[in-house]
Design a protein around this motif. Structure first.
Motif, PDB file in Angstrom:
ATOM      1  N   LEU A   1       0.764  -1.471   0.047  1.00  0.00           N
ATOM      2  CA  LEU A   1      -0.152   0.112  -0.022  1.00  0.00           C
ATOM      3  C   LEU A   1       0.790   1.364   0.052  1.00  0.00           C
ATOM      4  N   LEU A   2       2.131   1.237   0.811  1.00  0.00           N
ATOM      5  CA  LEU A   2       2.836   2.378   0.922  1.00  0.00           C
ATOM      6  C   LEU A   2       3.450   2.934  -0.484  1.00  0.00           C
ATOM      7  N   PHE A   3       3.746   1.849  -1.044  1.00  0.00           N
ATOM      8  CA  PHE A   3       4.395   2.387  -2.541  1.00  0.00           C
ATOM      9  C   PHE A   3       3.517   2.314  -3.589  1.00  0.00           C
ATOM     10  N   SER A   4       2.138   2.131  -3.403  1.00  0.00           N
ATOM     11  CA  SER A   4       1.238   2.221  -4.681  1.00  0.00           C
ATOM     12  C   SER A   4       0.254   3.193  -4.630  1.00  0.00           C
ATOM     13  N   ILE A   5      -0.007   3.850  -3.510  1.00  0.00           N
ATOM     14  CA  ILE A   5      -1.168   4.671  -3.189  1.00  0.00           C
ATOM     15  C   ILE A   5      -0.421   6.238  -3.298  1.00  0.00           C
ATOM     16  N   ALA A   6      -1.045   6.964  -4.027  1.00  0.00           N
ATOM     17  CA  ALA A   6      -0.331   8.405  -4.190  1.00  0.00           C
ATOM     18  C   ALA A   6      -1.859   9.180  -4.454  1.00  0.00           C
ATOM     19  N   PHE A   7      -2.134  10.145  -3.404  1.00  0.00           N
ATOM     20  CA  PHE A   7      -3.229  10.884  -3.372  1.00  0.00           C
ATOM     21  C   PHE A   7      -2.929  12.417  -3.090  1.00  0.00           C
ATOM     22  N   SER A   8      -3.517  13.530  -3.348  1.00  0.00           N
ATOM     23  CA  SER A   8      -3.230  14.820  -2.729  1.00  0.00           C
ATOM     24  C   SER A   8      -4.432  14.863  -1.582  1.00  0.00           C
ATOM     25  N   THR A   9      -4.075  15.798  -0.848  1.00  0.00           N
ATOM     26  CA  THR A   9      -5.165  15.996   0.196  1.00  0.00           C
ATOM     27  C   THR A   9      -5.472  17.630   0.313  1.00  0.00           C
ATOM     28  N   PRO A  10      -6.680  17.928  -0.039  1.00  0.00           N
ATOM     29  CA  PRO A  10      -7.049  19.246  -0.245  1.00  0.00           C
ATOM     30  C   PRO A  10      -7.249  19.952   1.384  1.00  0.00           C
ATOM     31  N   VAL A  11      -6.209  20.218   2.333  1.00  0.00           N
ATOM     32  CA  VAL A  11      -6.517  20.585   3.426  1.00  0.00           C
ATOM     33  C   VAL A  11      -6.065  21.821   4.070  1.00  0.00           C
ATOM     34  N   LEU A  12      -6.729  22.500   4.988  1.00  0.00           N
ATOM     35  CA  LEU A  12      -6.027  23.727   5.458  1.00  0.00           C
ATOM     36  C   LEU A  12      -5.736  23.516   6.842  1.00  0.00           C
ATOM     37  N   ALA A  13      -4.428  23.819   7.152  1.00  0.00           N
ATOM     38  CA  ALA A  13      -3.877  23.782   8.594  1.00  0.00           C
ATOM     39  C   ALA A  13      -2.869  24.534   9.039  1.00  0.00           C
ATOM     40  N   TRP A  14      -2.904  25.117  10.120  1.00  0.00           N
ATOM     41  CA  TRP A  14      -4.215  25.407  10.754  1.00  0.00           C
ATOM     42  C   TRP A  14      -4.974  26.213   9.820  1.00  0.00           C
ATOM     43  N   ASN A  15      -6.209  26.648  10.520  1.00  0.00           N
ATOM     44  CA  ASN A  15      -6.997  27.406   9.766  1.00  0.00           C
ATOM     45  C   ASN A  15      -6.243  28.929   9.466  1.00  0.00           C
ATOM     46  N   ARG A  16      -6.853  29.794   8.773  1.00  0.00           N
ATOM     47  CA  ARG A  16      -6.153  30.945   8.356  1.00  0.00           C
ATOM     48  C   ARG A  16      -5.822  31.791   9.628  1.00  0.00           C
ATOM     49  N   ALA A  17      -6.830  31.807  10.459  1.00  0.00           N
ATOM     50  CA  ALA A  17      -6.714  32.488  11.741  1.00  0.00           C
ATOM     51  C   ALA A  17      -5.555  32.060  12.617  1.00  0.00           C
ATOM     52  N   THR A  18      -5.305  30.664  12.853  1.00  0.00           N
ATOM     53  CA  THR A  18      -4.261  30.333  13.679  1.00  0.00           C
ATOM     54  C   THR A  18      -3.023  30.535  12.942  1.00  0.00           C
ATOM     55  N   HIS A  19      -2.886  30.307  11.790  1.00  0.00           N
ATOM     56  CA  HIS A  19      -1.646  30.673  10.905  1.00  0.00           C
ATOM     57  C   HIS A  19      -1.190  32.246  11.103  1.00  0.00           C
ATOM     58  N   MET A  20      -2.300  33.279  11.330  1.00  0.00           N
ATOM     59  CA  MET A  20      -1.844  34.381  11.543  1.00  0.00           C
ATOM     60  C   MET A  20      -1.461  34.601  13.008  1.00  0.00           C
ATOM     61  N   VAL A  21      -1.913  33.919  13.919  1.00  0.00           N
ATOM     62  CA  VAL A  21      -1.150  34.090  15.281  1.00  0.00           C
ATOM     63  C   VAL A  21       0.251  33.488  15.336  1.00  0.00           C
ATOM     64  N   THR A  22       0.559  32.635  14.643  1.00  0.00           N
ATOM     65  CA  THR A  22       2.160  32.120  14.409  1.00  0.00           C
ATOM     66  C   THR A  22       2.686  33.039  13.878  1.00  0.00           C
ATOM     67  N   GLY A  23       2.337  33.998  12.830  1.00  0.00           N
ATOM     68  CA  GLY A  23       3.162  34.966  12.190  1.00  0.00           C
ATOM     69  C   GLY A  23       3.320  35.927  13.287  1.00  0.00           C
ATOM     70  N   ALA A  24       1.986  36.424  13.727  1.00  0.00           N
ATOM     71  CA  ALA A  24       2.319  37.437  15.065  1.00  0.00           C
ATOM     72  C   ALA A  24       3.284  37.053  16.119  1.00  0.00           C
ATOM     73  N   ILE A  25       3.308  35.883  16.424  1.00  0.00           N
ATOM     74  CA  ILE A  25       4.237  35.413  17.409  1.00  0.00           C
ATOM     75  C   ILE A  25       5.786  35.284  17.048  1.00  0.00           C
ATOM     76  N   ALA A  26       6.034  34.988  15.839  1.00  0.00           N
ATOM     77  CA  ALA A  26       7.076  35.254  15.284  1.00  0.00           C
ATOM     78  C   ALA A  26       7.824  36.689  15.327  1.00  0.00           C
ATOM     79  N   TYR A  27       6.709  37.280  14.935  1.00  0.00           N
ATOM     80  CA  TYR A  27       6.853  38.975  14.676  1.00  0.00           C
ATOM     81  C   TYR A  27       7.444  39.703  16.075  1.00  0.00           C
ATOM     82  N   GLN A  28       6.361  39.181  17.171  1.00  0.00           N
ATOM     83  CA  GLN A  28       6.656  39.786  18.502  1.00  0.00           C
ATOM     84  C   GLN A  28       8.112  39.367  19.174  1.00  0.00           C
TER      85      GLN A  28
END
Length: 309
Positions: free
Chosen positions: A13-40
């Motif tokens: 299975l590991l060598f035969s399955i290929a797929f793309s996963t349309p996911v968002l993580a974290w959500n946009r708001a949480t990504h903004m928080v990580t950017g703000a933490i880095a800035y601060q």
């Protein structure tokens, strides 16, 4: 049980399955928080690096199209604008889904968690194309190179974003079992309900959005301030690990132990999600918060190193 035939099945299975996963993580708001933490963090420890990054991000090909109007808000101070730019950069790879800059497989890596076969491995993964580890290193080299500033700005956005993604446990995981023989796509196929009266959602979406739902500048900035006060650097000995491979393995372990609760969490169907255990939210929310803060600190450290070397 750990039968040889089962191992052969999983290996195939590991060598035969290929797929793309349309996911968002974290959500946009949480990504903004990580950017703000880095800035601060960097504003206090390396303001010259912050200034260099702001100059580069203003050369982003989509700066005028996506960001200029937000940053020209008269109510924002100059410091607010610079911090907001970090936050917008962190969410940009989710904002451009489907356009020329999009790379769907860059957001995750599918380490194999097949508990029914006794398999939990970080040396083997489902095939997806370029994964988050490869993408991070690729963009780090671009930032450190002599390419045009507009190209560096794009790579910077990816470094911001992938630093967040890799700390979301379900972006390092593919659960494989009888219910999900081809993998659950990082919890995207794993259907749950927070309470009996709640709507059915997937486990991945639950983890994405549990910390903040409002992608307003003030809300994200305020959570960043509170999060840094709640989870301080000295509480995070794992900050000594500076490579993204180690970060992804931490997330993979958290997914096993906490997101899936050592394979005791039940999955429902599209029509009726399984209700989460009563203590689940209270147990995992501090873990998610710690991961969000850890991502912000590590992003600050990565950027400082990239512009110092």
């Amino acid at each position: 049980m750990n039968h040889p035939a089962a191992r052969v099945c999983i290996t195939c299975l590991l060598f035969s399955i290929a797929f793309s996963t349309p996911v968002l993580a974290w959500n946009r708001a949480t990504h903004m928080v990580t950017g703000a933490i880095a800035y601060q963090e960097m504003k206090a420890s390396s303001p010259a690096t912050v200034a260099r990054i702001v100059v580069l991000l203003r050369q982003h090909p989509e700066y005028k199209q996506r960001w200029a109007s937000k940053l020209n808000d008269a109510s924002l101070s100059e410091d607010d604008r610079d911090q907001y730019l970090f936050m917008l950069a962190a969410r940009w790879p989710d904002d451009i889904r489907g356009n020329v800059y999009d790379h769907p497989t860059w957001h995750y890596i599918n380490y194999v968690y097949a508990p029914q076969q006794g398999i939990a491995r970080t040396d083997t993964m489902l095939a997806t194309g370029e994964n988050i580890l490869e993408a991070f290193e690729q963009n780090k080299q671009i930032v450190r190179s002599n390419v045009p500033d507009s190209t560096k700005a794009i790579a910077l956005c990816w470094l911001f974003h992938l630093s967040g993604d890799v700390h979301q446990p379900l972006h390092a995981t593919a659960l494989i079992d009888n219910q999900f023989p081809a993998g659950d796509r990082g919890g995207n196929l794993f259907k749950i309900k927070v309470m009996m009266s709640s709507q059915t959602i997937n486990l991945h979406s639950f983890w994405d959005g549990m910390l903040l739902g409002d992608d307003d500048f003030q809300a994200a900035r305020n959570l960043a301030v509170l999060a840094r006060q709640t989870v301080r650097r000295e509480q995070l000995p794992q900050l000594g690990k500076t490579d993204i491979g180690s970060w992804s393995k931490e997330s993979f372990q958290l997914a096993q132990d906490n997101a899936y609760r050592s394979n005791t969490l039940a999955a429902g169907t599209d029509q009726e999600g399984a209700i989460l255990p009563p203590d689940y939210v209270a147990t995992v929310k501090p873990i998610a918060q710690r991961q969000m803060v850890l991502a912000g600190y590590r992003l600050a450290d990565e950027l400082t190193a990239d512009f110092t070397n």
